[in-house]
Design a protein around this motif. Structure first.
Motif, PDB file in Angstrom:
ATOM      1  N   MET A  88     -25.839  15.887  -5.243  1.00  0.00           N
ATOM      2  CA  MET A  88     -25.136  15.614  -4.086  1.00  0.00           C
ATOM      3  C   MET A  88     -23.945  16.735  -4.104  1.00  0.00           C
ATOM      4  SD  MET A  88     -25.282  11.481  -4.480  1.00  0.00           S
ATOM      5  CE  MET A  88     -24.006  11.041  -3.425  1.00  0.00           C
ATOM      6  N   VAL A  89     -23.489  16.931  -2.982  1.00  0.00           N
ATOM      7  CA  VAL A  89     -22.148  17.676  -2.833  1.00  0.00           C
ATOM      8  C   VAL A  89     -21.452  16.832  -1.658  1.00  0.00           C
ATOM      9  CG1 VAL A  89     -21.022  19.726  -1.991  1.00  0.00           C
ATOM     10  CG2 VAL A  89     -23.021  19.842  -3.228  1.00  0.00           C
ATOM     11  N   VAL A  90     -20.261  16.310  -1.895  1.00  0.00           N
ATOM     12  CA  VAL A  90     -19.572  15.331  -1.262  1.00  0.00           C
ATOM     13  C   VAL A  90     -18.113  15.682  -0.806  1.00  0.00           C
ATOM     14  CG1 VAL A  90     -18.897  13.031  -0.927  1.00  0.00           C
ATOM     15  CG2 VAL A  90     -20.624  13.570  -2.354  1.00  0.00           C
ATOM     16  N   VAL A  91     -17.884  15.834   0.519  1.00  0.00           N
ATOM     17  CA  VAL A  91     -16.327  16.455   0.748  1.00  0.00           C
ATOM     18  C   VAL A  91     -15.683  14.882   1.152  1.00  0.00           C
ATOM     19  CG1 VAL A  91     -14.792  17.330   2.309  1.00  0.00           C
ATOM     20  CG2 VAL A  91     -16.794  18.546   1.857  1.00  0.00           C
ATOM     21  N   THR A  92     -14.753  14.487   0.266  1.00  0.00           N
ATOM     22  CA  THR A  92     -14.259  13.229   0.650  1.00  0.00           C
ATOM     23  C   THR A  92     -12.752  13.066   0.306  1.00  0.00           C
ATOM     24  OG1 THR A  92     -14.447  10.647   0.134  1.00  0.00           O
ATOM     25  CG2 THR A  92     -14.844  12.361  -1.744  1.00  0.00           C
ATOM     26  N   HIS A  93     -11.957  11.985   0.473  1.00  0.00           N
ATOM     27  CA  HIS A  93     -10.738  11.794   0.321  1.00  0.00           C
ATOM     28  C   HIS A  93     -10.706  10.545  -0.621  1.00  0.00           C
ATOM     29  CE1 HIS A  93      -8.972  14.843   2.628  1.00  0.00           C
ATOM     30  NE2 HIS A  93      -9.522  14.464   3.653  1.00  0.00           N
ATOM     31  N   GLU A  94     -11.955   9.979  -0.943  1.00  0.00           N
ATOM     32  CA  GLU A  94     -11.939   8.777  -1.701  1.00  0.00           C
ATOM     33  C   GLU A  94     -11.902   9.020  -3.237  1.00  0.00           C
ATOM     34  OE1 GLU A  94     -12.158   5.959  -0.698  1.00  0.00           O
ATOM     35  OE2 GLU A  94     -12.254   6.418   1.557  1.00  0.00           O
ATOM     36  N   ILE A  95     -10.599   9.172  -3.587  1.00  0.00           N
ATOM     37  CA  ILE A  95     -10.430   9.701  -5.198  1.00  0.00           C
ATOM     38  C   ILE A  95     -11.103   8.705  -6.125  1.00  0.00           C
ATOM     39  CG2 ILE A  95      -8.621  10.166  -6.630  1.00  0.00           C
ATOM     40  CD1 ILE A  95      -8.978  12.181  -4.787  1.00  0.00           C
ATOM     41  N   ARG A  96     -11.301   7.394  -5.855  1.00  0.00           N
ATOM     42  CA  ARG A  96     -11.868   6.387  -6.475  1.00  0.00           C
ATOM     43  C   ARG A  96     -13.289   6.713  -6.794  1.00  0.00           C
ATOM     44  NH1 ARG A  96     -10.672   0.752  -5.596  1.00  0.00           N
ATOM     45  NH2 ARG A  96     -12.210   0.518  -7.354  1.00  0.00           N
ATOM     46  N   PHE A  97     -13.802   7.081  -5.605  1.00  0.00           N
ATOM     47  CA  PHE A  97     -15.525   7.433  -5.732  1.00  0.00           C
ATOM     48  C   PHE A  97     -15.571   8.618  -6.595  1.00  0.00           C
ATOM     49  CE2 PHE A  97     -18.634  10.045  -4.029  1.00  0.00           C
ATOM     50  CZ  PHE A  97     -19.851   9.228  -4.079  1.00  0.00           C
ATOM     51  N   ALA A  98     -14.678   9.525  -6.487  1.00  0.00           N
ATOM     52  CA  ALA A  98     -14.767  10.901  -7.292  1.00  0.00           C
ATOM     53  C   ALA A  98     -14.531  10.337  -8.588  1.00  0.00           C
ATOM     54  CB  ALA A  98     -13.781  11.669  -6.892  1.00  0.00           C
ATOM     55  N   GLN A  99     -13.812   9.736  -9.062  1.00  0.00           N
ATOM     56  CA  GLN A  99     -13.560   9.300 -10.363  1.00  0.00           C
ATOM     57  C   GLN A  99     -14.575   8.513 -11.222  1.00  0.00           C
ATOM     58  OE1 GLN A  99      -9.808   7.223  -9.834  1.00  0.00           O
ATOM     59  NE2 GLN A  99      -8.462   8.858 -10.705  1.00  0.00           N
ATOM     60  N   GLY A 100     -15.297   7.675 -10.257  1.00  0.00           N
ATOM     61  CA  GLY A 100     -16.335   6.823 -10.654  1.00  0.00           C
ATOM     62  C   GLY A 100     -17.746   7.565 -10.607  1.00  0.00           C
ATOM     63  N   VAL A 101     -17.925   8.694  -9.607  1.00  0.00           N
ATOM     64  CA  VAL A 101     -19.149   8.981  -9.310  1.00  0.00           C
ATOM     65  C   VAL A 101     -19.349  10.500  -9.763  1.00  0.00           C
ATOM     66  CG1 VAL A 101     -21.154   9.234  -7.610  1.00  0.00           C
ATOM     67  CG2 VAL A 101     -19.643   7.087  -7.627  1.00  0.00           C
ATOM     68  N   ALA A 102     -18.443  11.261  -9.535  1.00  0.00           N
ATOM     69  CA  ALA A 102     -18.615  12.583  -9.545  1.00  0.00           C
ATOM     70  C   ALA A 102     -18.891  13.235 -11.085  1.00  0.00           C
ATOM     71  CB  ALA A 102     -17.546  13.272  -8.989  1.00  0.00           C
ATOM     72  N   ASP A 103     -19.622  14.147 -11.246  1.00  0.00           N
ATOM     73  CA  ASP A 103     -19.822  14.925 -12.435  1.00  0.00           C
ATOM     74  C   ASP A 103     -18.776  16.146 -12.572  1.00  0.00           C
ATOM     75  OD1 ASP A 103     -22.112  13.569 -13.646  1.00  0.00           O
ATOM     76  OD2 ASP A 103     -22.917  14.105 -11.591  1.00  0.00           O
ATOM     77  N   GLN A 104     -18.723  16.572 -11.224  1.00  0.00           N
ATOM     78  CA  GLN A 104     -17.571  17.847 -11.248  1.00  0.00           C
ATOM     79  C   GLN A 104     -16.721  17.600  -9.806  1.00  0.00           C
ATOM     80  OE1 GLN A 104     -18.474  22.588 -10.966  1.00  0.00           O
ATOM     81  NE2 GLN A 104     -19.851  21.171  -9.629  1.00  0.00           N
ATOM     82  N   VAL A 105     -15.373  18.080  -9.997  1.00  0.00           N
ATOM     83  CA  VAL A 105     -14.632  17.868  -8.861  1.00  0.00           C
ATOM     84  C   VAL A 105     -13.999  19.208  -8.734  1.00  0.00           C
ATOM     85  CG1 VAL A 105     -12.360  17.069  -8.170  1.00  0.00           C
ATOM     86  CG2 VAL A 105     -13.842  15.546  -9.361  1.00  0.00           C
TER      87      VAL A 105
END
Lengths: 223, 265
Positions: free
Chosen positions: B211-228
């Motif tokens: 998945m490639v996600v453009v978002t402002h949801e920082i908590r989602f990024a912290q919890g789900v992303a492998d790479q920011v």
């Protein structure tokens, strides 16, 4: 005699007038509207295309048709073309003239309706793999139709009344019938009034159909 | 037989090569240079989150991955489809690239004249010519997965924003893409509807979707992303694991952005 409505004559002329409506006005309207819409869709797509030639041709066509009187177009086709060696019968001449007219006016309606569909719809369709033509057919035109129904109904209702111009090239439609009956009896007021009422009835029925179509096409739309 | 929905959720992992590679992506709108040479890679089965201020080029970068925006230069590769945009690109190449990914838009762009299940079936049936009955079964399974099986026969306008967005996800999944792209999927939603959409996305991530996600949801990024990736001015300013980029950023611009995002007053 000679004053007001001749009710006897109204009764006697009703059947021939209705014949004029059913055999002249209605088929002329139906055929030219269907052909005209098909032409209009093609012209609208040409105008929207990236090709300068196609959109230029479409623009010129719309400009000429909208910029000249329908009656003159009718005369050119029926009375003018024979002098170039091209003779076309009265009914086909009327079909050609009215189709060209509907094609021009409706093409602008269709073009605007297509543009009214948000760009995101094209994008969404392309992300599920649709090509342009499929997107038009499955996604854009169904939505454009909803926008186009009120203005196209205007075009159709105008067309019903415009077909009376065909009486000038001797197409036996409603007005021509009324003229034929009125001439020997001198009951112009009676005959033309009955003809007017019959035109109105047809247009009234069409506007009822329009309202139903609008309700039906609007069923998926937010308030 | 690619019938089961489970199968859909598991794009093949191809050796050590990342599923997505982007090299030197450049794009301008008139005088405005939105992308000034952007590089990144997305390993198969991982989640990459793009963050950055508005105008940073994150949405444009995402839209270059399926050629909704055509960059002036740069190479985009998704799976085996590699496109060099410095050369003229024909329609077929664009469509091949586009077919690799499913896209979820900020404002869902569902087809309003089709019911929920028709929206989901449209790609499989009309484009991919799959059998209608099978497509229907698959579509229902996808709607089940996003928690909307009971809404199958409703029209989009009858749903809440969060539900619409989940249908959008199901529609994108239905074409069995290799990659899922999300363009600010929760930005247009009321705050209380954001969670249900993020939950579905987290679910997809857990199942191994790339998945490639453009978002402002920082908590989602912290919890789900492998790479920011933090983007600004059309380049990647900082990249790394979410723990590093989001909690201990090296670059002052990243720090400034996060500070403003987390503490807007």
């Amino acid at each position: 005699m000679g004053e007001g409505i001749d009710w006897q004559l109204v009764g006697d002329s009703l059947v021939p007038l209705l014949m004029g409506l059913v055999h002249g006005t209605i088929p002329l309207t139906a055929i030219t509207f269907v052909l005209g819409l098909a032409l209009a869709l093609v012209v609208a797509l040409m105008r929207l295309s990236k090709s300068r030639v196609l959109s230029g041709v479409a623009r010129a066509y719309v400009s000429v048709i909208r910029g000249t009187p329908l009656l003159v177009q009718l005369f050119i086709i029926f009375y003018g073309l024979p002098s170039l060696g091209l003779t076309i019968g009265a009914f086909p001449s009327a079909v050609i003239a009215f189709t060209l007219n509907v094609g021009a006016y409706a093409s602008e309606v269709i073009r605007a309706s297509i543009l009214a569909v948000p760009r995101g719809q094209w994008e969404a369709a392309s992300t599920i793999g649709m090509d342009g033509f499929t997107t038009l057919r499955r996604v854009v035109l169904p939505q454009a139709t909803r926008v186009a129904v009120p203005p196209l109904s205007n075009t159709l209702i105008s067309l019903v009344k415009d077909t009376s111009l065909a009486s000038t090239i001797l197409v036996t439609e409603l007005l021509r019938k009324a003229q034929e009956i009125a001439a020997p009896t001198f009951q112009f007021f009676t005959l033309y009034t009955v003809a007017a009422i019959l035109y109105w009835v047809v247009c009234f029925v069409l506007s009822v159909v329009q309202s139903r179509a609008e309700v039906r096409l609007g069923r998926y739309v937010t308030s | 037989m690619s019938t089961s929905v489970e199968h859909v959720g598991r794009p093949a992992t191809g050796g050590g090569r990342p599923l997505v590679e982007v090299r030197d992506l450049r794009k301008s709108f008139g005088e405005l240079h939105v992308l000034r040479g952007m590089d990144f890679a997305v390993p198969s089965g991982s989640v990459t989150v793009l963050i950055g201020p508005s105008g940073s080029g994150k949405t444009t970068a995402l839209r270059c991955l399926n050629a909704l925006e055509v960059p002036e230069a740069g190479v985009v590769r998704v799976a085996d489809c590699e496109v060099d945009f410095a050369r003229p690109v024909d329609k077929r190449t664009v469509r091949t690239l586009r077919s690799q990914s499913g896209m979820v838009f900020q404002s869902h762009h569902l087809f309003p004249h089709m019911t929920v299940i028709q929206n989901v079936m449209e790609g499989p049936v009309t484009v991919q010519r799959r059998a209608r009955e099978q497509a229907r079964t698959d579509a229902l399974a996808l709607l089940e997965r996003v928690g909307l099986a009971d809404k199958a026969d409703q029209f989009p306008f009858q749903l809440s924003g969060g539900q619409q967005q989940r249908v959008g996800i199901a529609r994108a999944l239905a074409i069995q893409p290799r990659l899922m792209l999300f363009d600010e999927p929760t930005s247009a939603l009321d705050p209380e509807l954001v969670g249900e959409v993020l939950a579905v996305m987290k679910d997809l991530a857990d199942q191994g979707w790339t998945m490639v996600v453009v978002t402002h949801e920082i908590r989602f990024a912290q919890g789900v992303a492998d790479q920011v990736l933090f983007l600004d001015g059309g380049v990647v300013v900082e990249r790394g694991a979410p723990a590093q980029v989001l909690t201990d950023p090296r670059e002052p611009r990243t720090r400034q952005f996060l500070h403003r995002l987390l503490d807007p007053l």
